[in-house]
Design a protein around this motif. Structure first.
Motif, PDB file in Angstrom:
ATOM      1  N   SER A  33      26.330  43.397  36.865  1.00 11.44           N
ATOM      2  CA  SER A  33      27.163  42.672  37.815  1.00 11.44           C
ATOM      3  C   SER A  33      28.554  42.437  37.228  1.00 11.44           C
ATOM      4  O   SER A  33      28.713  42.258  36.013  1.00 11.44           O
ATOM      5  N   ALA A  34      29.555  42.437  38.103  1.00 16.14           N
ATOM      6  CA  ALA A  34      30.914  42.090  37.701  1.00 16.14           C
ATOM      7  C   ALA A  34      31.160  40.623  38.026  1.00 16.14           C
ATOM      8  O   ALA A  34      30.725  40.118  39.065  1.00 16.14           O
ATOM      9  N   LEU A  35      31.841  39.946  37.131  1.00 16.85           N
ATOM     10  CA  LEU A  35      32.305  38.584  37.382  1.00 16.85           C
ATOM     11  C   LEU A  35      33.806  38.668  37.580  1.00 16.85           C
ATOM     12  O   LEU A  35      34.561  38.894  36.640  1.00 16.85           O
ATOM     13  N   LEU A  36      34.245  38.519  38.831  1.00 19.78           N
ATOM     14  CA  LEU A  36      35.661  38.598  39.168  1.00 19.78           C
ATOM     15  C   LEU A  36      36.264  37.204  39.070  1.00 19.78           C
ATOM     16  O   LEU A  36      35.943  36.323  39.867  1.00 19.78           O
ATOM     17  N   CYS A  37      37.131  36.996  38.087  1.00 21.75           N
ATOM     18  CA  CYS A  37      37.722  35.684  37.818  1.00 21.75           C
ATOM     19  C   CYS A  37      39.112  35.602  38.446  1.00 21.75           C
ATOM     20  O   CYS A  37      39.951  36.482  38.236  1.00 21.75           O
ATOM     21  N   VAL A  38      39.332  34.545  39.206  1.00 20.25           N
ATOM     22  CA  VAL A  38      40.597  34.350  39.907  1.00 20.25           C
ATOM     23  C   VAL A  38      41.302  33.156  39.256  1.00 20.25           C
ATOM     24  O   VAL A  38      40.724  32.076  39.138  1.00 20.25           O
ATOM     25  N   PRO A  39      42.550  33.325  38.815  1.00 19.37           N
ATOM     26  CA  PRO A  39      43.194  32.293  37.998  1.00 19.37           C
ATOM     27  C   PRO A  39      43.564  31.028  38.758  1.00 19.37           C
ATOM     28  O   PRO A  39      43.803  31.043  39.965  1.00 19.37           O
ATOM     29  N   PHE A  40      43.604  29.918  38.012  1.00 14.47           N
ATOM     30  CA  PHE A  40      44.090  28.651  38.544  1.00 14.47           C
ATOM     31  C   PHE A  40      45.601  28.608  38.408  1.00 14.47           C
ATOM     32  O   PHE A  40      46.219  29.535  37.853  1.00 14.47           O
ATOM     33  N   ALA A  99      45.662  36.974  48.741  1.00  8.67           N
ATOM     34  CA  ALA A  99      44.341  37.595  48.845  1.00  8.67           C
ATOM     35  C   ALA A  99      44.427  38.956  49.521  1.00  8.67           C
ATOM     36  O   ALA A  99      43.837  39.937  49.050  1.00  8.67           O
ATOM     37  N   LYS A 100      45.156  39.032  50.625  1.00 13.57           N
ATOM     38  CA  LYS A 100      45.269  40.303  51.352  1.00 13.57           C
ATOM     39  C   LYS A 100      45.929  41.375  50.498  1.00 13.57           C
ATOM     40  O   LYS A 100      45.546  42.553  50.558  1.00 13.57           O
ATOM     41  N   ASN A 101      46.897  40.993  49.682  1.00 14.55           N
ATOM     42  CA  ASN A 101      47.603  41.969  48.864  1.00 14.55           C
ATOM     43  C   ASN A 101      46.856  42.311  47.580  1.00 14.55           C
ATOM     44  O   ASN A 101      47.252  43.238  46.866  1.00 14.55           O
ATOM     45  N   SER A 102      45.794  41.584  47.265  1.00 16.00           N
ATOM     46  CA  SER A 102      45.030  41.868  46.057  1.00 16.00           C
ATOM     47  C   SER A 102      43.756  42.655  46.324  1.00 16.00           C
ATOM     48  O   SER A 102      43.211  43.295  45.434  1.00 16.00           O
ATOM     49  N   VAL A 103      43.274  42.643  47.559  1.00 17.90           N
ATOM     50  CA  VAL A 103      41.927  43.145  47.819  1.00 17.90           C
ATOM     51  C   VAL A 103      41.798  44.640  47.556  1.00 17.90           C
ATOM     52  O   VAL A 103      40.753  45.098  47.074  1.00 17.90           O
ATOM     53  N   ASP A 104      42.830  45.430  47.812  1.00 19.30           N
ATOM     54  CA  ASP A 104      42.735  46.870  47.565  1.00 19.30           C
ATOM     55  C   ASP A 104      42.513  47.159  46.084  1.00 19.30           C
ATOM     56  O   ASP A 104      41.679  47.998  45.723  1.00 19.30           O
ATOM     57  N   ASP A 105      43.271  46.478  45.212  1.00 18.62           N
ATOM     58  CA  ASP A 105      43.104  46.667  43.773  1.00 18.62           C
ATOM     59  C   ASP A 105      41.726  46.218  43.316  1.00 18.62           C
ATOM     60  O   ASP A 105      41.105  46.841  42.458  1.00 18.62           O
ATOM     61  N   VAL A 106      41.261  45.119  43.885  1.00 14.44           N
ATOM     62  CA  VAL A 106      39.951  44.593  43.519  1.00 14.44           C
ATOM     63  C   VAL A 106      38.850  45.589  43.883  1.00 14.44           C
ATOM     64  O   VAL A 106      37.969  45.901  43.080  1.00 14.44           O
ATOM     65  N   VAL A 107      38.907  46.119  45.106  1.00 16.01           N
ATOM     66  CA  VAL A 107      37.900  47.084  45.558  1.00 16.01           C
ATOM     67  C   VAL A 107      37.926  48.328  44.682  1.00 16.01           C
ATOM     68  O   VAL A 107      36.872  48.842  44.272  1.00 16.01           O
ATOM     69  N   ALA A 108      39.121  48.805  44.355  1.00 10.33           N
ATOM     70  CA  ALA A 108      39.237  49.999  43.524  1.00 10.33           C
ATOM     71  C   ALA A 108      38.664  49.769  42.138  1.00 10.33           C
ATOM     72  O   ALA A 108      38.006  50.646  41.559  1.00 10.33           O
ATOM     73  N   GLU A 109      38.907  48.600  41.575  1.00  8.65           N
ATOM     74  CA  GLU A 109      38.419  48.305  40.236  1.00  8.65           C
ATOM     75  C   GLU A 109      36.910  48.108  40.200  1.00  8.65           C
ATOM     76  O   GLU A 109      36.217  48.577  39.298  1.00  8.65           O
ATOM     77  N   LEU A 110      36.385  47.402  41.172  1.00  9.60           N
ATOM     78  CA  LEU A 110      34.955  47.115  41.170  1.00  9.60           C
ATOM     79  C   LEU A 110      34.132  48.375  41.390  1.00  9.60           C
ATOM     80  O   LEU A 110      33.068  48.551  40.788  1.00  9.60           O
ATOM     81  N   GLY A 111      34.600  49.266  42.238  1.00  5.20           N
ATOM     82  CA  GLY A 111      33.853  50.473  42.542  1.00  5.20           C
ATOM     83  C   GLY A 111      32.782  50.221  43.593  1.00  5.20           C
ATOM     84  O   GLY A 111      32.345  49.087  43.821  1.00  5.20           O
ATOM     85  N   ALA A 112      32.369  51.283  44.232  1.00  5.31           N
ATOM     86  CA  ALA A 112      31.386  51.177  45.315  1.00  5.31           C
ATOM     87  C   ALA A 112      30.051  50.682  44.778  1.00  5.31           C
ATOM     88  O   ALA A 112      29.549  51.159  43.771  1.00  5.31           O
ATOM     89  N   GLY A 113      29.500  49.696  45.485  1.00  7.14           N
ATOM     90  CA  GLY A 113      28.150  49.246  45.182  1.00  7.14           C
ATOM     91  C   GLY A 113      28.009  48.275  44.032  1.00  7.14           C
ATOM     92  O   GLY A 113      26.891  47.858  43.709  1.00  7.14           O
ATOM     93  N   THR A 114      29.110  47.907  43.383  1.00  2.00           N
ATOM     94  CA  THR A 114      29.013  46.984  42.254  1.00  2.00           C
ATOM     95  C   THR A 114      28.672  45.576  42.733  1.00  2.00           C
ATOM     96  O   THR A 114      29.369  45.010  43.571  1.00  2.00           O
ATOM     97  N   ARG A 115      27.583  45.033  42.210  1.00  2.00           N
ATOM     98  CA  ARG A 115      27.241  43.642  42.523  1.00  2.00           C
ATOM     99  C   ARG A 115      28.289  42.734  41.885  1.00  2.00           C
ATOM    100  O   ARG A 115      28.564  42.837  40.694  1.00  2.00           O
ATOM    101  N   PRO A 138      29.368  44.376  47.950  1.00  2.00           N
ATOM    102  CA  PRO A 138      28.222  43.457  47.829  1.00  2.00           C
ATOM    103  C   PRO A 138      28.505  42.252  46.938  1.00  2.00           C
ATOM    104  O   PRO A 138      28.302  42.278  45.738  1.00  2.00           O
ATOM    105  N   VAL A 139      29.011  41.185  47.538  1.00  2.00           N
ATOM    106  CA  VAL A 139      29.270  39.944  46.810  1.00  2.00           C
ATOM    107  C   VAL A 139      27.965  39.157  46.705  1.00  2.00           C
ATOM    108  O   VAL A 139      27.355  38.825  47.720  1.00  2.00           O
ATOM    109  N   GLU A 140      27.525  38.870  45.474  1.00  5.57           N
ATOM    110  CA  GLU A 140      26.274  38.142  45.263  1.00  5.57           C
ATOM    111  C   GLU A 140      26.430  36.649  45.471  1.00  5.57           C
ATOM    112  O   GLU A 140      25.550  35.989  46.021  1.00  5.57           O
ATOM    113  N   ARG A 141      27.559  36.110  45.002  1.00 11.13           N
ATOM    114  CA  ARG A 141      27.737  34.660  45.026  1.00 11.13           C
ATOM    115  C   ARG A 141      29.205  34.322  44.804  1.00 11.13           C
ATOM    116  O   ARG A 141      29.933  35.034  44.108  1.00 11.13           O
TER     117      ARG A 141
END
Length: 247
Positions: free
Chosen positions: A17-24, A69-85, A111-114
């Protein structure tokens, strides 16, 4: 485009699983770098890199959470890859930005787990105590009051000149945040809080129960609003335990 920073991916990386951390507010990806070692081979720690800090310090920071969020989602999807929990984690400003990302990722079929939110009231609760618009010294004093500490870099004039505009922009987009939708997410949510947080009450942290149609969990750690600075290992243990339950 909003960058995503991560170590190089191996086949084993893609299996866990990937843990995607979003900064404060005011933070960059480097805050989460120590978590990579703490997570070991259990989670692949990935960080969203917003404009105005670290490698993107010369770029104009965002002042709107939904836009970021809208401007970050493409990079996030590309980095996570298809099917990554994926588990999303965000503290304070990062919590509401992560919440917006969950909506967008779910629409993309990722597939976002939580969603793990920290130090934040529910997404529909706007902050009553604000720092936006105050003169620089009053602004910093208010932020120090909120966070419970003052970053030492702000005491160095050159560093302060670089950090202050980003911190002001981050606070503005957090304090003016309005969710893009009234619809709750379907993924489980865990809300975390320091037990002496003077900015977010326990009742406010539990408001996230209404932001999901899935399961909800709540955990407190010793400390104030910035408890996570010294509690990375303990926080990751909770995330790993919750993630294991979702499989």
């Amino acid at each position: 485009m909003v960058g995503v920073t991560t170590p190089g991916k191996s086949a084993a990386d893609r299996e866990r699983s990937a843990l995607l951390c979003v900064p404060f507010a005011g933070a960059g990806p480097s805050f989460f770098h120590p978590w990579r070692e703490l997570a070991g081979d259990r989670l692949r720690v990935v960080s969203v890199e917003l404009p105005g800090r670290e490698r993107r310090i010369m770029e104009t920071p965002y002042r709107n959470v939904v836009e970021a969020a809208k401007n970050s989602v493409d990079d996030v999807v590309a980095e996570l890859g298809a099917g990554t929990r994926t588990v999303l984690f965000g503290h304070s400003l990062g919590a509401v930005l992560a919440y917006e990302l969950v909506h967008l990722l779910s629409a993309r079929g990722v597939p976002v787990e939580r969603l793990v939110v920290s130090g934040s009231p529910g997404p529909w609760t706007q902050r009553e105590r604000r720092a936006t618009g105050l003169p620089d010294e009053e602004f910093l004093a208010r932020v120090e009051e909120f966070a419970g500490f003052r970053h030492e870099a702000l005491d160095h004039p050159e560093m302060r000149e670089l950090i202050l505009p980003v911190l002001q922009a981050d606070c503005e987009m957090h304090e003016n945040y309005v969710p893009s939708t009234d619809e709750p997410v379907s993924v489980p949510i865990t809300s975390l809080r320091g037990d002496h947080d003077g900015l977010v009450t326990a009742a406010e942290a539990r408001q996230w129960r209404d932001a999901t149609t899935g399961e909800f969990g709540y955990t407190e750690f010793p400390g104030d609003h910035m408890y996570l600075v010294d509690s990375g290992r303990e926080l990751l243990a909770v995330i790993e335990a919750e993630s294991a339950r979702d499989r």
